[in-house]
Design an enzyme around this catalytic site. Structure first.
Site, PDB file in Angstrom:
ATOM      1  N   CYS A 106       0.834  -1.207   0.000  1.00 30.83           N
ATOM      2  CA  CYS A 106       0.000   0.000   0.000  1.00 30.83           C
ATOM      3  C   CYS A 106       0.873   1.263   0.000  1.00 30.83           C
ATOM      4  O   CYS A 106       1.497   1.586  -0.990  1.00 30.83           O
ATOM      5  CB  CYS A 106      -0.991  -0.031   1.160  1.00 30.83           C
ATOM      6  SG  CYS A 106      -2.298   1.209   0.970  1.00 30.83           S
ATOM      7  N   HIS A 210      -3.665  -5.321   0.163  1.00 31.32           N
ATOM      8  CA  HIS A 210      -3.219  -5.715   1.508  1.00 31.32           C
ATOM      9  C   HIS A 210      -3.206  -7.233   1.686  1.00 31.32           C
ATOM     10  O   HIS A 210      -4.114  -7.790   2.314  1.00 31.32           O
ATOM     11  CB  HIS A 210      -4.108  -5.053   2.572  1.00 31.32           C
ATOM     12  CG  HIS A 210      -3.836  -3.598   2.744  1.00 31.32           C
ATOM     13  ND1 HIS A 210      -2.878  -3.128   3.622  1.00 31.32           N
ATOM     14  CD2 HIS A 210      -4.355  -2.517   2.124  1.00 31.32           C
ATOM     15  CE1 HIS A 210      -2.838  -1.798   3.554  1.00 31.32           C
ATOM     16  NE2 HIS A 210      -3.729  -1.405   2.646  1.00 31.32           N
ATOM     17  N   GLU A 212      -1.534  -8.948   3.668  1.00 30.67           N
ATOM     18  CA  GLU A 212      -1.383  -9.347   5.078  1.00 30.67           C
ATOM     19  C   GLU A 212      -2.724  -9.593   5.754  1.00 30.67           C
ATOM     20  O   GLU A 212      -2.790 -10.332   6.744  1.00 30.67           O
ATOM     21  CB  GLU A 212      -0.578  -8.278   5.845  1.00 30.67           C
ATOM     22  CG  GLU A 212      -1.356  -7.012   6.242  1.00 30.67           C
ATOM     23  CD  GLU A 212      -1.613  -6.049   5.097  1.00 30.67           C
ATOM     24  OE1 GLU A 212      -1.216  -6.357   3.951  1.00 30.67           O
ATOM     25  OE2 GLU A 212      -2.222  -4.986   5.342  1.00 30.67           O
TER      26      GLU A 212
END
Ligand SMILES: [Mn+2]
Length: 242
Positions: A106, A210, A212
């Site tokens: 990001c 994202h 994660e």
């Protein structure tokens, strides 16, 4: 030893904050996470810090100050974190110079682009007519927002497969003019850059979404963190005291 960058919390400026999901993802891939905070200005710079890491994960966060890439501030640019900007800029430069494996996420893809002399799209809704909805803060972190098209032959394609990949999306900015030595390896349907790599480096890969947030289902994007940590381990074993 994987450094994970943090900045001041956007609501409580006296606290540093970093999402647990970055730490979980690094742990799941076998890395040893260490959270890095900007500090109030290190006399010795960031070179010593970069030299003690095996990999650098540059995380998401607030907008980068447009002055860093030579543009005037668009009205939608939120409160910037000058301390974090300076810290990450310097640390990332040092990491690239040492050929340290880097994963950008990001804001991390944006900072990578800026460090290499690129610019940013400061506000997608205002600058890209008909753009996909890239930022809906009310969505769950792991909600699929839009697909991206992964370029065949890229490192990203080796990890995720080429072609259409569904991703989440929480950004109103994006990579603009591409930084030196970077190649685009994924875009959304509106042409927005969603991933880049730096072929001259051992492992420098960054994404606008994202991964994660999907750490619980390692099958989706776990391969990104695995490849990153593997590159870090390979580099560590080459060092005299590794
Ligand atoms: Mn997006």
């Amino acid at each position: 030893l994987i450094g994970i960058t943090a900045g001041s919390d956007s609501k409580r400026r006296e606290l540093y904050s970093v999402r647990h999901e970055y730490v979980r993802s690094v742990e799941r891939a076998g890395g040893l996470p260490v959270v890095l905070v900007p500090g109030g200005g290190r006399p010795a710079g960031t070179s010593g810090l970069a030299g003690r890491l095996d990999g650098l994960l540059v995380t998401g966060g607030v907008d980068i100050a447009p002055e860093l890439y030579g543009m005037e501030r668009h009205p939608t640019v939120s409160a910037v974190d000058a301390e974090r900007d300076g810290f990450e800029f310097s640390l990332l430069k040092d990491a690239l110079a040492r050929d340290l494996p880097v994963l950008g996420i990001c804001r991390g893809i944006q900072m990578l682009n800026v460090v290499l002399g690129g610019t940013l799209v400061q506000d997608i809704p205002g600058e890209v007519p008909g753009a996909v909805l890239h930022d809906d803060p009310d969505r769950p972190r792991d909600a699929i927002a839009h697909p991206v098209e992964v370029v065949p032959g890229s490192a990203l394609a080796r990890l995720l497969g080429a072609g259409k990949v569904d991703v989440n999306s929480f950004h109103h900015q994006a990579v603009g003019r591409l930084g030196e030595g970077l190649v685009v390896t994924a875009r959304s349907a509106d042409g927005i850059v969603e991933a880049v790599e730096r072929p001259a480096s051992r492992f420098v890969l960054a994404v606008q979404w994202h991964p994660e947030s999907f750490w619980r289902e390692s099958g989706r994007f776990g391969s990104l963190f695995q490849a990153f940590v593997e590159a870090a381990v390979a580099g560590a074993s080459r060092r005299p005291n590794g």
